[in-house]
Enzyme design. Sequence first.
Site, PDB file in Angstrom:
ATOM      1  N   ASP A  22     -27.798  49.023 -26.094  1.00 13.41           N
ATOM      2  CA  ASP A  22     -28.990  49.211 -25.270  1.00 13.41           C
ATOM      3  C   ASP A  22     -30.111  48.263 -25.672  1.00 13.41           C
ATOM      4  O   ASP A  22     -30.709  47.585 -24.827  1.00 13.41           O
ATOM      5  CB  ASP A  22     -29.478  50.660 -25.378  1.00 13.41           C
ATOM      6  CG  ASP A  22     -28.538  51.658 -24.725  1.00 13.41           C
ATOM      7  OD1 ASP A  22     -27.647  51.223 -23.970  1.00 13.41           O
ATOM      8  OD2 ASP A  22     -28.692  52.867 -24.960  1.00 13.41           O
ATOM      9  N   SER A  73     -23.096  52.236 -19.472  1.00 13.69           N
ATOM     10  CA  SER A  73     -24.128  52.210 -20.507  1.00 13.69           C
ATOM     11  C   SER A  73     -24.608  50.791 -20.767  1.00 13.69           C
ATOM     12  O   SER A  73     -25.665  50.586 -21.353  1.00 13.69           O
ATOM     13  CB  SER A  73     -23.586  52.804 -21.806  1.00 13.69           C
ATOM     14  OG  SER A  73     -22.388  52.163 -22.168  1.00 13.69           O
ATOM     15  N   GLU A  99     -23.799  52.638 -28.985  1.00 14.59           N
ATOM     16  CA  GLU A  99     -24.645  52.777 -27.803  1.00 14.59           C
ATOM     17  C   GLU A  99     -26.041  52.232 -28.055  1.00 14.59           C
ATOM     18  O   GLU A  99     -26.592  51.480 -27.241  1.00 14.59           O
ATOM     19  CB  GLU A  99     -24.733  54.250 -27.399  1.00 14.59           C
ATOM     20  CG  GLU A  99     -25.606  54.509 -26.181  1.00 14.59           C
ATOM     21  CD  GLU A  99     -25.013  53.930 -24.918  1.00 14.59           C
ATOM     22  OE1 GLU A  99     -25.629  52.992 -24.369  1.00 14.59           O
ATOM     23  OE2 GLU A  99     -23.951  54.393 -24.490  1.00 14.59           O
TER      24      GLU A  99
END
Length: 615
Positions: free
Chosen positions: A303, A518, A299
Amino acid sequence: MSAAKLLLVAGLLASGAHASPIQQRSPYAVKDSHFVPSKWRQAAPAPATQTIDLRIAVKQNAFDDLERHLYEVSDPDHSRYGQHLSEHDVKKLVQPSDDSLTLVHEWLADNGIDTTHLSYSAAKDWIKVSLPVHRIESLLDTKYSVYRHEDGSETVRTHEWSLPVHLHEHIDTIQPTNSFFRSKPKAISLEVNKFAGTYSNEVTYHQDPNVTAICTPRGVTPLCMRTLYETIDYIPQSAGKNKMALANYLGETNNRSDTYLFLEKFRPEAKEAAYTFQFDVINNGSTSQEVVQTNIDIEGDLDVETMLAMGWPTPLTAYAVGGSPPFIPSNGTTENTNEPYLDWLQHVLSQSDDVLPQVVSTSYDDEEQTVPVSYAKRVCEDLAQLGARGVSVFYSSGDSGVGGDGSCVTNNGSGAKRFIPEFPSTCPYVTSVGATMDFKPEVVAYHSSGYASGGGFSDIFPRPAYQDKAVKAYLKTIGSRDAEYFNASGRAYPDLSAQGSYFSTVWNGTDTLVSGTSASCPLIAAIIALVNDALIAGGKPTLGFLNPWLYKKGYRAFTDITSGSAVGCSEIGDGKGFPSAIGWDPVSGVGTPRFRDIIHKLGVHGTWNHTGGFS
């Protein structure tokens, strides 16, 4: 109420208690209760000596006024549009009354807790005190237990807690108590694929502006996204004033070497940013750069790589949020019992106006029904403070459509089937981001593995006025379809969407494909950061809370997504959840951004050319 509490109250009434007037003392009564979510089971008594950072939310003095200011400065037709409030302005509106603080302090003193042991948020609307479980049980007239999640993780909670009756109107919530909210990263909940193919030719926009020549459904690159969403030839001009940020939780961090490899391949002019973006560490959050073999940092890498590839050279801050204090495993507990989400929120709200970023991306959420109403409302009100100060706050809408198969059941013990909304996307003061895939045309993201763009309707928050017209139009198109499984009058989400399927990512030094909202969330945040760049360069205020503008005017600068469905909850109806439709829908929102049209709609005038970009 316990015998100890009855004796305490009786003693105080008999003695006249010099510390405060007699009429201010009152017996305990339940302040808040919440059903234990179906995925959790009571496992053991809580360790009596385990320390918890207890956070007391003291009632804010003038939130209604803050909300009015928020909507006025966010409404494109209002005379105050763009006149965001300062840190000082917001603090004055939300600080508790002297009476509320006095009563809370007296209650704590009655329980042997001196003010010297307390710490406060910037506005003193949150009070933190570290106490062992047995003292909290006495303070709140409750009993904590160890609860075990179906995934094996454990935490310490109680299903209800009490306060003296006279404090009920002065305290909104106290946590961690009955909240089972676990803000989970979306990327690691999906299948992560190692890339074994060949990327599309990295041709420049000048050679071929055709999206079909640049984009491939499996292996979406920054060049593809910059071309698709029309930022490819925009030259940022306000990097010294404009800022963007992302939030990491649960040990996730952002690996600099992975980011460098990614940018070197896909955005070489930005590669040095891999070592210059800033970490802001909150309560010993992780910034470890060690290579690990588990799914950790998927993650975080997704990002940071997405935001830098899209938003460079806009400065980026990565909030690294840990527990407070660092968790020490003890009998029956395997994870931090404290509330890192509140740590982050209070830290950001305390930042000065010159430090606060204009956009924040958060790719973490959980089922709304894991959150007590009192807690959800108070957190949402705190998020409104960021919007009032001119911050665009983005949350991913979830990756299970209207709910994970087999889990679409209400949390009230009735066993009734229900679509499952996600929080904080359901908060009306944030912008929720759904996911699309494919290109000509884009469609709602869906994989056979079970991943589907999330969306739906809140069971806690009513529909805000800014989306009333759009949502009513959608509800009319679907008629009575699945009406018994969702709250048609609730806050609807997502608000907009962007690509979220098979993103090219470097993780652990390896080319990896990651899917999820995400990915969509940091992508949208970086695009809005570029919009803010153009606004600042044009002498205009940044977007801030963009939903009122989005639903009133901005939607015209977005590509409507009309194909696809939310899916999920296979045990309900046909298992397809909410379908997309013309106009807003609870799968893709108002659609995906067209950067050029957005800044023109905002009154930023300029021209593009293939040699100098925007000017």
